[in-house]
Design an enzyme around this catalytic site. Structure first.
Site, PDB file in Angstrom:
ATOM      1  N   HIS A   1      -5.224  19.558 -22.513  1.00 25.04           N
ATOM      2  CA  HIS A   1      -5.536  20.072 -23.927  1.00 25.04           C
ATOM      3  C   HIS A   1      -4.392  20.794 -24.403  1.00 25.04           C
ATOM      4  O   HIS A   1      -4.200  22.141 -24.365  1.00 25.04           O
ATOM      5  CB  HIS A   1      -6.651  20.945 -23.995  1.00 25.04           C
TER       6      HIS A   1
ATOM      7  N   HIS B   1      -1.619  21.028 -28.050  1.00 27.29           N
ATOM      8  CA  HIS B   1      -1.580  20.761 -29.352  1.00 27.29           C
ATOM      9  C   HIS B   1       0.272  20.980 -29.598  1.00 27.29           C
ATOM     10  O   HIS B   1       0.787  21.918 -29.501  1.00 27.29           O
ATOM     11  CB  HIS B   1      -2.065  21.747 -30.566  1.00 27.29           C
TER      12      HIS B   1
ATOM     13  N   ARG C   1       1.712  19.430 -32.302  1.00 26.52           N
ATOM     14  CA  ARG C   1       2.223  19.606 -33.742  1.00 26.52           C
ATOM     15  C   ARG C   1       3.101  18.451 -34.332  1.00 26.52           C
ATOM     16  O   ARG C   1       3.570  18.590 -35.580  1.00 26.52           O
ATOM     17  CB  ARG C   1       2.856  20.792 -33.867  1.00 26.52           C
TER      18      ARG C   1
ATOM     19  N   HIS D   1     -14.963  19.248 -28.914  1.00 24.74           N
ATOM     20  CA  HIS D   1     -14.852  20.513 -29.403  1.00 24.74           C
ATOM     21  C   HIS D   1     -16.316  21.007 -29.686  1.00 24.74           C
ATOM     22  O   HIS D   1     -16.596  20.574 -30.885  1.00 24.74           O
ATOM     23  CB  HIS D   1     -13.649  20.539 -30.350  1.00 24.74           C
TER      24      HIS D   1
ATOM     25  N   ASN E   1      -9.865  29.377 -31.701  1.00 26.03           N
ATOM     26  CA  ASN E   1     -11.404  28.686 -31.982  1.00 26.03           C
ATOM     27  C   ASN E   1     -11.650  27.711 -30.739  1.00 26.03           C
ATOM     28  O   ASN E   1     -10.925  26.797 -30.634  1.00 26.03           O
ATOM     29  CB  ASN E   1     -11.523  28.105 -33.169  1.00 26.03           C
TER      30      ASN E   1
ATOM     31  N   ASP F   1      -5.292  24.719 -24.328  1.00 29.51           N
ATOM     32  CA  ASP F   1      -5.473  24.699 -25.919  1.00 29.51           C
ATOM     33  C   ASP F   1      -4.166  25.138 -26.534  1.00 29.51           C
ATOM     34  O   ASP F   1      -4.442  25.910 -27.379  1.00 29.51           O
ATOM     35  CB  ASP F   1      -6.820  25.179 -26.268  1.00 29.51           C
TER      36      ASP F   1
END
Ligand SMILES: [Zn+2]
Lengths: 440, 328
Positions: A64, A66, A68, A182, A287, A314
């Site tokens: 997991h 990100h 971008r 999610h 989140n 995350d």
């Protein structure tokens, strides 16, 4: 001649039940042999690494992250994000699809996975479950899976509609990959920026109730049951970043029942609480949000008792200017690739007494299984030579300024860490090393 | 641009003289502010007007607020300071410009202190961190309104214990005093600031209101905070009752039967006479007469609303002098 020989290290390879001194021989990017110390004496290698005092383990795997790219390369790129991964001991990362545009087609997936992007470690991706992650129309699971998808997710948001999630689970089951959810009932969290409770009340912030997570997990588990009964399929639900006791209890029950459900917990959710928000510190905004101490303690418990399958960061980089604004306006997310091992070792190994073997399982073997990453997550002959060498006893302090990530949004700046990565080897190549200290 | 001293909280530093939250004030700080307030109030007008002569204070208002803005503005002018008002109404807040950049612009223009009203909780913290200037929080979202709590404190002390008692405080100044705060606690920064300040001076605080406007999470305001949903019952124990407006603009999604609300929580003459005939009645304004408070109570002898306004002006002068480093 072999490419690489790692000697004098302590091999921790839970998939092969090894926790003992072993040397590792690498040839053409693969593990050529694993044997007792000194077994390879006389074998010629282009490079020999003396891993005295270090743990040698299968490279860490993060399901997991990100990165971008495309679209928000001022926050991170595939090259910088994977450089941070290498520095954190990770040899495989799974990129989430909430890029700009959303990764929801074979062309976009191929673009992302193209070597031209400059990934420093093995890059996998979970494309969007629905087109544009809008939650309406499924993407082409079959074609995407053929193109390399290791799962499907609309991360950043849930797949909210029952019939859409049901269809996603069915399509993913046919492809043999998980739907990574999610779990947030966004109907309960509009305008919210931290965990609901007394602290949010005091700060005058609208809070996300723990029910928002539990309700989606509960619904998804019901869908698994229905699909098993009606379709004769065995769908795999992977619950992302579990943060609440209620959700983990539901998952524990579902596992007992025999459903195919796995889950991940992020280091910040087992190491920090909502108290970190303090004076509206946006580096404590993500989140799902940091929760109360009771929930944090239950995340630790789940990692110890085996309910939680793996640790995932995350990793969510954001530019400084985005975080330096009003708490409610600042984007969600923190970086995590370079602090995951240090926080985990400190919190779970030192404080909870979790074995190194279990930690490597949580951070490598288990995520490899969840995402079906063949030939990774273990140090077996013929496997990819994805390895991390770390000093399990070394204490250090994380300095965000030294980060390989483009971003610095972490609540762990200046935090004490345990377990220092000394080398990361991806498919036989040393992609990160900091040997100086280790060799003195 | 950091002043010496100041406050360090978490990984942040705030300039000395900032007032972002009542929780940043020690009882000694509160006492010093009250003392300064009384000292300034006793000065000749001309002496007062010399205190901040030649100094520049910016008022940055992202939310309209006639009373708070006027009060701060007048306070600054009485002290001789030059003020500049930047507000959403005058559209001088650049569209899309960050709070940080707006603050830095004001600083570059010579502002030595910024008074901020903002619709986001915590905005004052951001502005203080990013500018390094002393910032006075004139209301941030649903969070705090610290100058209001201080003026309420001064009003209570004066009415309950006399003018000289309002010059300084200790942990015991409000011992034996029960303050009931009634109404829309959830959305009220006034309630939060008072509920976090008054108990530290010995007061017992009861919060009163229906569940949607007063969730149990309000216990987070402090260990001693009590919740009583029976207004009459709370009133019988109270020396002070503070009424709050229903913030209709923030009610989105909450269901509230106004008729039922009035029946249970309106402070009217009958209820006041029956349950708390001697209690001090306070309201931070603006009042919605006929809703949370009746006409006759608002204008009655127990009402301290006008003194609250006067004390606002007095307290804010002291806060400005403190922010500008001029407090004795
Ligand atoms: Zn997510």
């Amino acid at each position: 001649m072999s490419d690489l020989l790692i000697v004098n290290g302590h091999l921790v390879d839970p998939a092969n039940r090894i926790d003992a001194p072993h040397d590792v021989l690498v040839r053409e990017g693969r593990v050529a042999a694993v044997d007792r110390p000194a077994a390879f004496e006389g074998v010629e290698a282009a490079e020999t690494i003396d891993a005295s005092g270090l743990v040698v383990a299968p490279g860490l795997i993060d399901v997991h992250v990100h990165l971008r790219e495309p679209g928000q390369t001022y926050k991170e790129t595939i090259a910088t994000g994977t450089a941070a991964a290498a520095a954190g001991g990770f040899t495989s990362v799974v990129a989430m699809p909430n890029t700009v545009p959303v990764n929801d087609s074979v062309a976009k997936l191929k673009w992302m996975l193209d070597p031209a992007r400059g990934a420093g470690v093995k890059l996998f991706a979970m494309p969007a479950a629905t087109i544009g992650s809008m939650g309406i129309e499924l993407t082409d699971f079959e074609a995407l899976h053929r193109a390399g998808a290791v799962g499907f997710t609309d991360d950043g948001k849930p797949v909210l509609e029952d019939h859409v999630m049901r269809a996603a689970l069915v399509a993913a089951a046919r492809a043999g990959v998980p739907v990574s959810q999610h779990a947030e009932d966004t109907r309960l969290t509009g305008g919210c920026s931290m965990n609901a409770g007394p602290m949010a009340f005091r700060l005058g912030l609208r809070g996300m109730p723990v029910e928002a997570e539990a309700r989606i997990v509960e619904r998804d588990l019901r869908l698994l049951r229905e699909i098993e009964r009606a379709e004769g399929l065995r769908p795999h639900l992977h619950v992302q970043h579990v943060s609440t006791a209620r959700a983990i209890d539901l998952i524990r029950e579902a596992k007992r029942e025999g459903l195919h459900v796995t889950c991940e917990i992020a280091p910040h959710h087992f190491a920090l609480t909502e108290a970190t928000v303090g004076d509206y510190d946006t580096h404590a905004k993500m989140n799902p949000p940091l929760r109360a101490e009771e929930d944090r303690a239950r995340m630790v418990e789940a990692l110890v008792d085996g309910t939680a399958d793996c640790i995932a960061t995350d990793h969510a980089p954001h530019a400084a200017f985005e975080k330096r604004q009003e708490f409610e306006r600042a984007p969600n997310g923190i970086t995590g690739l370079e602090t995951a091992l240090g926080v985990t070792m400190r919190t779970l190994h030192r404080e909870q007494g979790l074995s190194l073997s279990r930690i490597v399982e949580l951070m490598s073997a288990a995520p490899a299984t969840i995402a079906s990453l063949a030939g990774r997550g273990a140090v077996g002959v013929g496997h990819y030579a994805d390895l991390v060498l770390f000093n399990a006893a070394e204490e250090w302090v994380f300095d965000a300024e030294s980060s390989r990530s483009k971003s610095r949004n972490t609540p762990f700046d200046g935090a004490p860490m345990l377990g220092k990565v000394r080398a990361t080897i991806s498919e036989g190549r040393v992609v990160y090393r900091s040997f100086e200290a280790a060799l003195t | 641009m950091q002043s010496p001293g100041g406050l360090i909280s978490g990984r942040f530093h705030y300039a000395a003289g900032s007032l972002l939250s009542v929780t940043h004030l020690s009882v000694a700080d509160v006492s010093a502010i009250l003392e300064e307030t009384s000292r300034i109030a006793a000065l000749e007008i001309s002496e007062r007007a010399a205190m901040l002569r030649g100094r520049t204070i910016a008022l940055l208002f992202y939310e309209s607020s006639t009373r708070t803005r006027t009060s701060f503005e007048l306070a600054a002018k009485l002290l001789g300071a030059t003020t500049t008002l930047v507000s959403d109404k005058s559209s001088s807040i650049e569209k899309g410009e960050s709070l940080k950049d707006t603050g830095l612009t004001l600083r570059a223009l010579g502002a030595e202190c910024i008074i901020l009203r903002h619709f986001h909780s915590g905005a004052a913290f951001v502005l203080a961190r990013e500018t390094g200037l002393p910032v006075l929080n004139a209301g941030d979202g649903m969070h705090e309104h610290p100058s209001q709590a201080l003026l309420d404190l001064r009003t209570m002390l004066t009415r309950l214990h006399g003018t000289s008692a309002a010059r300084r405080v200790s942990e015991r100044s409000l011992e034996g005093v029960t303050v009931t705060i009634t109404g829309d606690i959830l959305h009220s920064r006034v309630a939060r600031s008072n509920a976090m300040l008054l108990p530290r001076l010995g007061a017992r605080v009861i919060l009163c209101g229906p569940e949607p406007l007063l969730p149990e999470d309000a216990h987070g305001l402090g260990a001693g905070i009590e919740i009583d949903r029976d207004f009459d019952h709370a009133l019988t124990q109270s020396q002070v009752v503070m009424m709050l407006r229903i913030q209709k603009e923030r009610l989105a999604g909450l269901e509230l039967d106004l008729g039922d609300y009035i029946a249970r929580f309106q402070l009217n003459a009958g209820r006041l006479a029956a349950q708390a005939p001697k209690a001090l009645v306070m309201h931070p304004g603006p009042m919605i007469r006929g809703l949370e408070i009746s006409d006759e109570v608002a204008d009655g002898p127990q009402s301290a609303t006008e003194e609250q306004v006067a004390n606002g002006l007095a307290i804010r002068q002291a806060l400005l002098v403190r922010a500008m480093g001029g407090m004795r």
